[in-house]
Design an enzyme around this catalytic site. Structure first.
Site, PDB file in Angstrom:
ATOM      1  N   ASP A   1       0.861  -1.123  -0.070  1.00  0.00           N
ATOM      2  CA  ASP A   1      -0.117   0.076   0.037  1.00  0.00           C
ATOM      3  C   ASP A   1       0.795   1.286  -0.088  1.00  0.00           C
ATOM      4  O   ASP A   1       2.116   1.239   0.525  1.00  0.00           O
ATOM      5  CB  ASP A   1      -1.002  -0.071   1.222  1.00  0.00           C
ATOM      6  CG  ASP A   1      -2.383   0.567   0.906  1.00  0.00           C
ATOM      7  OD1 ASP A   1      -2.585   1.536   0.257  1.00  0.00           O
ATOM      8  OD2 ASP A   1      -3.283  -0.418   1.387  1.00  0.00           O
TER       9      ASP A   1
ATOM     10  N   ASP B   1      -3.267   4.704  -2.254  1.00  0.00           N
ATOM     11  CA  ASP B   1      -4.613   5.034  -1.622  1.00  0.00           C
ATOM     12  C   ASP B   1      -5.208   6.531  -2.042  1.00  0.00           C
ATOM     13  O   ASP B   1      -4.274   7.224  -2.139  1.00  0.00           O
ATOM     14  CB  ASP B   1      -3.853   5.057  -0.055  1.00  0.00           C
ATOM     15  CG  ASP B   1      -5.070   5.327   1.036  1.00  0.00           C
ATOM     16  OD1 ASP B   1      -5.922   4.517   1.143  1.00  0.00           O
ATOM     17  OD2 ASP B   1      -5.105   6.456   1.717  1.00  0.00           O
TER      18      ASP B   1
ATOM     19  N   GLU C   1      -6.681   3.639  -5.944  1.00  0.00           N
ATOM     20  CA  GLU C   1      -8.041   3.514  -5.209  1.00  0.00           C
ATOM     21  C   GLU C   1      -8.482   5.025  -5.673  1.00  0.00           C
ATOM     22  O   GLU C   1      -8.061   6.029  -5.101  1.00  0.00           O
ATOM     23  CB  GLU C   1      -7.705   3.336  -3.755  1.00  0.00           C
ATOM     24  CG  GLU C   1      -9.371   3.612  -3.128  1.00  0.00           C
ATOM     25  CD  GLU C   1      -9.174   3.953  -1.743  1.00  0.00           C
ATOM     26  OE1 GLU C   1      -8.461   4.478  -1.395  1.00  0.00           O
ATOM     27  OE2 GLU C   1     -10.006   3.545  -0.857  1.00  0.00           O
TER      28      GLU C   1
ATOM     29  N   HIS D   1     -11.531  -3.580   2.862  1.00  0.00           N
ATOM     30  CA  HIS D   1     -11.679  -3.172   4.429  1.00  0.00           C
ATOM     31  C   HIS D   1     -12.266  -2.060   4.926  1.00  0.00           C
ATOM     32  O   HIS D   1     -12.508  -1.764   5.837  1.00  0.00           O
ATOM     33  CB  HIS D   1      -9.955  -3.144   4.900  1.00  0.00           C
ATOM     34  CG  HIS D   1      -9.179  -1.840   4.177  1.00  0.00           C
ATOM     35  ND1 HIS D   1      -9.019  -1.694   2.907  1.00  0.00           N
ATOM     36  CD2 HIS D   1      -8.962  -0.722   4.646  1.00  0.00           C
ATOM     37  CE1 HIS D   1      -8.382  -0.709   2.448  1.00  0.00           C
ATOM     38  NE2 HIS D   1      -8.530  -0.167   3.817  1.00  0.00           N
ATOM     39  N   ASP D   2     -12.636  -1.434   3.520  1.00  0.00           N
ATOM     40  CA  ASP D   2     -13.680  -0.347   4.015  1.00  0.00           C
ATOM     41  C   ASP D   2     -15.250  -0.395   3.875  1.00  0.00           C
ATOM     42  O   ASP D   2     -16.023   0.424   4.231  1.00  0.00           O
ATOM     43  CB  ASP D   2     -13.310   0.952   3.111  1.00  0.00           C
ATOM     44  CG  ASP D   2     -12.027   1.449   3.068  1.00  0.00           C
ATOM     45  OD1 ASP D   2     -11.599   1.342   4.431  1.00  0.00           O
ATOM     46  OD2 ASP D   2     -11.346   1.940   2.276  1.00  0.00           O
TER      47      ASP D   2
HETATM   48  O1  TEU Z   1      -9.872   5.048   1.912  1.00  0.00           O
HETATM   49  C1  TEU Z   1     -10.460   6.044   0.955  1.00  0.00           C
HETATM   50  C2  TEU Z   1     -11.749   6.486   0.765  1.00  0.00           C
HETATM   51  O2  TEU Z   1     -12.126   6.819  -0.429  1.00  0.00           O
HETATM   52  C3  TEU Z   1     -12.659   6.106   2.031  1.00  0.00           C
HETATM   53  O3  TEU Z   1     -13.095   7.616   2.192  1.00  0.00           O
HETATM   54  C4  TEU Z   1     -13.426   5.211   1.950  1.00  0.00           C
HETATM   55  O4  TEU Z   1     -14.563   5.832   1.042  1.00  0.00           O
HETATM   56  C5  TEU Z   1     -14.320   5.052   3.070  1.00  0.00           C
HETATM   57  O5  TEU Z   1     -13.149   4.259   3.922  1.00  0.00           O
HETATM   58  C6  TEU Z   1     -15.487   4.425   3.259  1.00  0.00           C
HETATM   59  O6  TEU Z   1     -15.530   3.407   2.185  1.00  0.00           O
HETATM   60  C7  TEU Z   1      -8.589   4.642   2.074  1.00  0.00           C
HETATM   61  C8  TEU Z   1      -8.437   3.628   2.757  1.00  0.00           C
HETATM   62  O7  TEU Z   1      -8.910   2.310   2.237  1.00  0.00           O
HETATM   63  C9  TEU Z   1      -9.229   3.671   4.286  1.00  0.00           C
HETATM   64  O8  TEU Z   1      -9.009   2.646   5.079  1.00  0.00           O
HETATM   65  C10 TEU Z   1      -8.494   4.991   4.845  1.00  0.00           C
HETATM   66  O9  TEU Z   1      -9.030   5.007   5.761  1.00  0.00           O
HETATM   67  C11 TEU Z   1      -8.386   6.296   4.075  1.00  0.00           C
HETATM   68  O10 TEU Z   1      -8.136   5.974   2.614  1.00  0.00           O
HETATM   69  C12 TEU Z   1      -7.518   7.172   4.606  1.00  0.00           C
HETATM   70  O11 TEU Z   1      -6.250   6.700   4.367  1.00  0.00           O
END
Ligand code: TEU
Ligand code: CA
Length: 529
Positions: free
Chosen positions: A102, A204, A267, A328-329
């Protein structure tokens, strides 16, 4: 075979996302680590995936579980050491697995030495590494930009009398990527890991990298409603997807291209019409801008078919597609669509045209785990409670066996285990030909054996309501994939030899005839060799 060599490993292969906190704990502190991942490498080769992407493992105060980095070129002590990383990478390569890291260029931790220096004085050499602004005339934040994790995106720094911008937590100040020194420092991070031998990066939140240099207010979001995340009250017009981002990505790509056969994934939560630009002009950008449409989609054949149609139609010439079912989100697929449909989703993910990314545990049918209030870890849930935004439910420990704590740790796990782990785990499912794990493994093996399913051409078919069907073709090989999204059986008028069915304990008819019924939620792969 020879014509297959025109395809790169990241086009033919399957990516598996490891969330390091939760994959395997080797030392009993309840947190997964690199030695743990290393001890489980053979699981990946048994399963049949090609590459693992590991979410951040760098030194971090863990305000956002590693997405707040205080040193880009080291390993957090919770996960191990650089030596552990080198050993993991060497073992992975020995087993023929690629390893993707990442990369978080949008922001650092507020404990990063750059930020500690930047906040110390307006004259500090690092001040301009971050985004500072004077208050509005009333003393409030300079504009209406909102943090994704709740509240204003501007944090007041009394010591130096300015605000700094953070798209996420206030412990995650955004870097000023317009500063060439920042850009160079971040490109050196790529080189550091490329020199160590990593096979690529998942970047990210790349759409956030550049913000408007005039700091214009974001417009209100006409579709915002009570119950939606508060940051969605405004559209992110001036804080994301700025035109300058593409030059920044091309710089990253140029570094990665100095090394053979590496991949750049990004992403960006954007609709297709904006996402396609992330391939870059003449494909000089990301190899794979993540396609998240399946994560948001309503689980209906017509909806999925329309997504695939739009995606195929909007890909620039030569651009390689990809599909993501979970991460993971977001809520896990088995919780979004149910256990039965999750099996259908596996067929969809692994037969669609494009590189699949598989989220750890989804291959077991792991579900979101309800987190008691006192066990909540995710800062988003803490900042904006009660809307179901928390991401802990999809981050719970990997379920390896029916043993205590599912074999994840001999200590106490950082997040609770799922209630069903004695049934839903690798050890039990490996021995059960009807488990979703066995289905994933069979799909992965078939995909590896049949290039048509991995890199073949794609053509959508119309086979009736609730059915999404398509053909994959490569050379003389031709397959039809027929997916029944209905909860009931559906007759399908097609023919072919059934090589795989997602249905549990399905007596495979050796062939399908016109109007053979598909079972509820069933997906089949037909061969027309
Ligand atoms: O997520 C980016 C992102 O677009 C997030 O706002 C996402 O929409 C949110 O977690 C709900 O789905 C990345 C990572 O994947 C996330 O884990 C981090 O918290 C975030 O960036 C900040 O680095
Ligand atoms: Ca550990």
């Amino acid at each position: 075979m020879s014509e297959l060599s025109v395809f790169k490993w990241w086009q033919r292969g399957v990516v598996y996302q490891v969330y390091p906190w939760s994959f395997m704990d080797s030392n009993g502190d309840g947190i997964g680590d690199l030695q743990g991942i290393r001890a489980r490498l053979e699981y990946f080769t048994w399963l049949g995936i090609d590459a693992i992407w590991i979410s951040p493992i760098f030194p971090s105060p863990m305000a956002d579980f590693g997405y707040d980095i205080s040193d880009y070129c080291n390993i957090d002590a919770r996960f191990g050491t650089l030596a552990d990383f080198d050993a993991l990478l060497a073992d992975a390569h020995r087993l023929g697995l690629k390893l993707i890291l990442d990369y978080v260029p949008n922001h650092t931790s507020d404990r990063h030495p750059w930020f500690l220096a930047a906040r110390s004085s307006r004259d500090d050499a690092y001040r301009d590494y971050y985004i500072w602004h004077d208050p509005a005339p009333d003393g409030g934040p300079p504009n209406n930009w909102l943090s994704e994790f709740g509240g204003s995106a501007w944090e007041w720094e009394p010591a130096t009398g300015q605000y700094y911008y953070h798209a996420y937590l206030r412990q995650q100040p955004d870097l000023n990527y317009r500063n060439p020194r920042v850009r160079d420092a971040l490109l050196q991070v790529l080189e550091f890991w490329l020199e160590r031998g990593v096979d690529g990066f998942r970047i990210d939140t790349i759409h956030h990298l550049i913000k408007d240099d005039q700091f214009r207010d974001n417009p209100p979001n006409p579709d915002w409603r009570e119950g939606m995340p508060p940051h969605r009250r405004v559209l992110r017009s001036y804080t994301t997807d700025r035109p300058e981002v593409h030059a920044a990505i091309a710089d990253m790509r140029a570094v990665v291209d100095q090394y053979p056969d590496r991949v750049l994934i990004g992403e960006a939560w954007l609709p297709f019409d904006r996402l396609m630009a992330y391939y870059g002009s003449d494909l000089s950008g990301l190899h794979l801008p993540f396609n998240f449409q399946l994560i948001n989609a309503r689980w209906e054949a017509a909806v999925i078919a329309a997504i695939a149609r739009e995606y195929e139609a909007s890909l620039p010439p030569g651009a390689w597609p990809n599909w993501v079912l979970g991460n993971h989100d977001r809520s896990r697929i088995a919780s979004r669509v149910g256990n039965a449909a999750a099996r259908l989703a596996a067929v969809l993910l692994l037969t669609s045209r494009g590189t699949p990314t598989l989220y750890y545990g989804d291959e077991l049918g792991m579900r979101d785990v309800a987190i008691a209030p006192e066990r909540v870890r995710d800062p988003w849930e803490k900042n904006v409670p009660g809307l179901g935004l928390g991401r802990d439910p999809e981050r719970t420990p990997m379920q390896w066996s029916p043993a205590t704590n599912a074999g994840f740790t001999r200590g106490s796990p950082w997040l609770p285990l799922a209630d069903d782990y004695e049934r839903t785990n690798v050890e039990v499912e490996q021995d059960d030909p009807n488990s979703i794990l066995s289905l994933y493994r069979a799909l992965l093996a078939l995909r590896r054996r049949e290039p048509a399913l991995a890199v073949g051409d794609y053509r959508a078919l119309e086979l009736g309501p609730d059915i999404y069907a398509f053909e994959r073709r490569h050379g003389d090989a031709r397959f039809t994939v027929v997916l029944n999204f209905a909860r009931e059986s559906r007759p399908v008028s097609t023919t072919g030899r059934v090589v795989l069915s997602s249905a549990v304990a399905r007596e495979l008819p050796s062939s399908m005839t016109p109007s053979s019924p598909l079972l509820p939620h069933e997906g089949v792969i037909l061969s027309h060799a």
